[in-house]
Design an enzyme around this catalytic site. Structure first.
Site, PDB file in Angstrom:
ATOM      1  N   TYR A  77       0.811  -1.209   0.000  1.00 18.42           N
ATOM      2  CA  TYR A  77       0.000   0.000   0.000  1.00 18.42           C
ATOM      3  C   TYR A  77       0.853   1.271   0.000  1.00 18.42           C
ATOM      4  O   TYR A  77       0.321   2.360  -0.238  1.00 18.42           O
ATOM      5  CB  TYR A  77      -0.928   0.052   1.227  1.00 18.42           C
ATOM      6  CG  TYR A  77      -1.934  -1.068   1.330  1.00 18.42           C
ATOM      7  CD1 TYR A  77      -2.136  -1.986   0.292  1.00 18.42           C
ATOM      8  CD2 TYR A  77      -2.690  -1.215   2.492  1.00 18.42           C
ATOM      9  CE1 TYR A  77      -3.051  -3.007   0.425  1.00 18.42           C
ATOM     10  CE2 TYR A  77      -3.616  -2.241   2.618  1.00 18.42           C
ATOM     11  CZ  TYR A  77      -3.789  -3.148   1.583  1.00 18.42           C
ATOM     12  OH  TYR A  77      -4.694  -4.156   1.718  1.00 18.42           O
ATOM     13  N   HIS A  94       0.400 -11.612   1.803  1.00 22.60           N
ATOM     14  CA  HIS A  94      -0.632 -10.802   1.132  1.00 22.60           C
ATOM     15  C   HIS A  94      -1.342 -11.591   0.023  1.00 22.60           C
ATOM     16  O   HIS A  94      -2.563 -11.524  -0.124  1.00 22.60           O
ATOM     17  CB  HIS A  94       0.012  -9.532   0.563  1.00 22.60           C
ATOM     18  CG  HIS A  94      -0.948  -8.425   0.323  1.00 22.60           C
ATOM     19  ND1 HIS A  94      -0.581  -7.106   0.314  1.00 22.60           N
ATOM     20  CD2 HIS A  94      -2.280  -8.425   0.072  1.00 22.60           C
ATOM     21  CE1 HIS A  94      -1.640  -6.342   0.070  1.00 22.60           C
ATOM     22  NE2 HIS A  94      -2.674  -7.130  -0.087  1.00 22.60           N
TER      23      HIS A  94
END
Length: 274
Positions: free
Chosen positions: A47, A105
């Site tokens: 992110y 992730h």
């Protein structure tokens, strides 16, 4: 705030997602959420906002030990040395001595899952993470992690909302006491297209988004991390905790399409059929 217990940790069922929040916007959103009562913040290496989240953790009056912080290692960094490097960088950016969840992730097509999870387990044993887990793992991969490798998986974070069933993954996860954390729980803003949700919302003096969140949060072992930048959106999402759906509401939601997957990167695993 309602919580789920997993691997010895109490995790608030409703958290703040920070995907696509950057810089000052991210910093302010996290600070606002913490001031409002949120105690579960979700970020990730990918992110590119861990620094802003870390600034907010430093600037808030809420003690660090009262905040559940999740971050994740990207799928291209799943070799043991790469995980170590990514983890150290994440901790540095977050300006904290530990994270509460450290997650894979996405699974990588060519990963050595046992080696990756063993590295996460060592990070946990050393106190760098209070618990470890995965994201975007279909049943076969979750089974491998839990049953074959016997890793202490604290959650599996997946896309889950009223338009996407997880009717294979959820029962398996529940049977192994692995909570599902729902990302994109508001179907990336597509809920307004469905009058059934608005009908239920009108009945409860709520919004369609609150109905969709309430549906997730009432399920055993399901958490949700909607992204919300503004104070109004954050407050509205908190309001979902007080919505009580009835059987008629659930029946109406059950009739909505359940095959609408919106997060479909080229490197995604083969999903369970819905």
């Amino acid at each position: 705030m309602v919580s789920v217990t997993t691997q010895g940790l109490n995790v608030p069922k409703l958290g703040l997602g920070t995907f696509k929040l950057q810089g000052k916007d991210c910093h302010e959103a996290v600070l606002t959420a913490l001031a409002m009562g949120y105690r579960h913040i979700d970020t990730a290496e990918m992110y590119a906002n861990e620094g802003s989240v870390g600034d907010a953790l430093q600037d808030t009056d809420v003690p660090r030990e009262q905040i559940h912080v999740t971050t994740k290692v990207w799928w291209q960094n799943l070799a043991p040395d790469a995980i170590r490097k990514a983890f150290d960088q994440s901790l540095s950016k977050l300006k904290t001595d530990y994270v509460d969840f450290y997650l894979i992730h996405w699974p990588a097509p060519d990963m050595n899952l046992a080696a990756a999870l063993e590295t996460l387990m060592r990070i946990k044993a050393e106190g760098g993470a209070r618990a470890i887990g995965v994201c975007n793992f279909p049943v076969a991969l979750l089974k491998q992690a839990v049953e074959d490798i016997k890793a202490p998986i604290a959650c599996n974070q997946v896309e889950y909302h009223v338009l996407l069933s997880q009717n294979r993954l959820l029962p398996y996860a529940q049977s192994k006491s692995v909570p599902l954390t729902a990302y994109a729980p508001l179907a990336q803003g597509r809920l307004a297209s469905y009058p059934e949700l608005q009908q239920i919302a009108d009945k409860h003096n709520a919004t369609a988004a609150q109905i969709a969140l309430a549906w997730l949060l009432e399920q055993d072992g399901v958490l949700a991390i909607p992204k919300a930048r503004s104070e109004a959106s954050q407050r509205s999402n908190l309001g979902a905790l007080s919505v009580r759906l009835d059987q008629d509401d659930r029946a109406l939601i059950a009739k909505l399409p359940k095959d609408q997957r919106f997060v479909k990167p080229a490197f995604a695993p083969e999903w369970d059929p819905e």
